[in-house]
Design an enzyme around this catalytic site. Structure first.
Site, short mmCIF file in Angstrom:
data_model
loop_
_atom_site.label_atom_id
_atom_site.label_comp_id
_atom_site.label_asym_id
_atom_site.label_seq_id
_atom_site.Cartn_x
_atom_site.Cartn_y
_atom_site.Cartn_z
CB SER A 212 0.21 2.04 -3.66
OG SER A 212 -0.91 2.49 -2.94
CG ASN A 213 -0.48 2.12 1.55
OD1 ASN A 213 -1.66 1.89 1.66
ND2 ASN A 213 0.01 3.37 1.46
CG HIS A 214 -1.05 -4.26 1.58
ND1 HIS A 214 -1.13 -4.95 0.39
CD2 HIS A 214 0.18 -4.54 2.09
CE1 HIS A 214 0.00 -5.62 0.20
NE2 HIS A 214 0.81 -5.37 1.21
CB SER A 215 -4.71 1.84 2.77
OG SER A 215 -5.92 2.46 3.08
CB ALA A 278 -2.02 4.01 4.33
#
Ligand code: PMT
Length: 413
Positions: A212-215, A278
């Site tokens: 995943s990512n930091h959103s 994101a």
């Protein structure tokens, strides 16, 4: 740019006789803090629970309770207040007052104002469960809703008697949000069907892990909130678990594929699509059914094969092209993307604007700690398809959302 929709609005807060009248003080205070002018009208019974002085101190205004109390030189209150109001909120609303409203009775100042005002009315009932469930109350409520009265609650919970059930007045924050929703019906985006995506997608590796990512979804939720307050019918497609603004339809999703399917499903009826999510560009080629174990030999690493996820905005662009070729009405009319960039901000964002056939892209500089992922502020440059460019300073995500919606208004008309 729009402020809180409650700012500069004239609200009449009607308070009737129930124990929840004490919560009306918090509601009154929040309305004043939001910039509204609040005139409080109390019934006789309400004054048994809380004093007019409390509300006078909160509003710095005269408190109304007697229909015949007309100071020299002033207009008859039920006429002047009724005419000036943008919204009449009755909280708490007892079963007795609701019955009077449903039957057109005007035997005190509040019920007289309710009959005389052209403003919308929002009621927050508060009573014991048996009184709420009584056919008389239910039929009164049905009648009031049919007349366009907005209903907030009641909620389930502990009641004045100590019993637990439905009949508790909803919390002041919820009434405030319902008031915004009601006032928004006259907003500049009223009638607009807007879809917004939020959060980072999660691409499953095994039952335990994902990519995943930091959103966090904060940017997308700020857009949903602002659009709702401006009257849009908002659908929020989100991976995040933030609290959803009242009136916003949530479609929870996890992966890029799920987000794509949800977007393609709703976009056919949308006027506007704003992709602030994101979305992962890659996902594991296969999902392990069981948790992947590490090798006993710690020198042996591991690698995961990745494959591309669908490019949602590219798919929307293809869909729009097909509709145009068929001579159909093209939906969504306006498509807006975001570009989170750590280098070559404008060049990269311009490439995405063109490749994804967008009307506008918000080039999001994520290199500073006060902008981009997770924080409440953001710094974006808006790039339009016609080559225009607007660099915005650091501001709250809500302010960024309002400016984007101003651009949406321009693009729609
Ligand atoms: O959620 P927050 O913590 O508040 O953070 C906000 C944010 C930084 C996530 C947000 O402001 C932002 O910049 N969102 C876009 C992030 C991104 O994925 O950018 P991108 O450059 O990878 O993608 C460009 C555009 O294509 C985006 O609108 C994206 O939603 C879309 N996209 C991307 C990949 C993909 N497979 N399909 C897409 O449609």
């Amino acid at each position: 740019m729009m402020a809180d929709i409650l700012a500069h609005k004239h609200i009449i807060l009607g308070i009737t006789g129930g124990i929840a009248a004490y919560k009306a003080a918090t509601l009154c205070s929040r309305l004043v803090q939001a910039g509204a002018t609040v005139d409080v009208v109390m019934t006789e019974a309400a004054q048994q629970f809380i004093t007019p002085l409390t509300f006078q101190a909160l509003t710095h205004r005269r408190i109304y309770h007697d229909i015949f109390d007309i100071p020299d030189g002033e207009n008859i209150p039920h006429i002047s207040l009724a005419d000036q109001a943008d919204l009449l909120i009755i909280a708490p609303a007892t079963t007795n007052t609701l019955a009077k409203l449903a039957n057109g009775l005007a035997d005190n100042l509040l019920t007289t104002i309710a009959l005389a005002t052209p403003a919308p009315i929002l009621v927050a009932p508060a009573m014991e469960t048996d009184m709420w469930q009584h056919p008389a109350t239910q039929s009164n409520m049905a009648k009031l809703e049919q007349w366009g009265v907005t209903l907030a609650g009641p909620a389930e919970g502990r009641l004045a008697s100590g019993a637990v059930g439905r009949g508790r007045m909803v919390e002041p924050e919820e009434i405030l949000d319902m008031a915004r929703l009601r006032l928004a019906q006259a907003g500049d985006l009223a009638g607009c069907n807007l879809v917004v995506t939020a959060g980072g997608t999660r691409e499953t590796i095994d039952p335990v892990r994902f990519i995943s990512n930091h959103s966090t979804g904060k940017m997308g939720y700020a857009i949903a909130h602002a659009a709702r307050d401006r009257g849009a019918k908002v659908t929020l497609i989100s991976t995040a678990s933030l609290s959803v603004p009242i009136g916003v339809a949530l479609i929870p999703v996890d992966s890029a594929q799920q987000m794509r399917d949800a977007v393609m499903d709703v976009v056919r009826l949308a006027d506007v699509l704003i992709m602030s999510a994101a979305v992962a560009d890659f996902r594991p080629a296969t999902v392990a059914e069981q948790k992947i174990k590490k090798k006993a030999d710690s020198s042996i690493g591991m690698s995961i094969d990745l494959v591309r996820t669908p490019d949602i905005l590219a798919d929307v662009a293809t869909y729009k092209n097909q509709m145009a070729q068929n001579g159909d009405v093209v939906c969504p009319k306006v498509t807006i993307g975001f570009a989170a960039e750590s280098e070559n901000l404008l060049t990269n964002a311009e490439g995405k604007l063109k490749r994804k056939n967008l009307d506008m892209i918000a080039a999001n500089n994520i290199s500073a700690s006060d902008a981009g992922f997770g924080v409440d502020t953001n710094r974006v440059t808006l790039l339009m398809a016609d080559g225009k460019k607007e660099e915005l300073p650091l501001m709250s995500k809500r302010s960024v959302a309002e400016i984007i919606l101003d651009k949406v208004m321009g693009l729609l008309h």
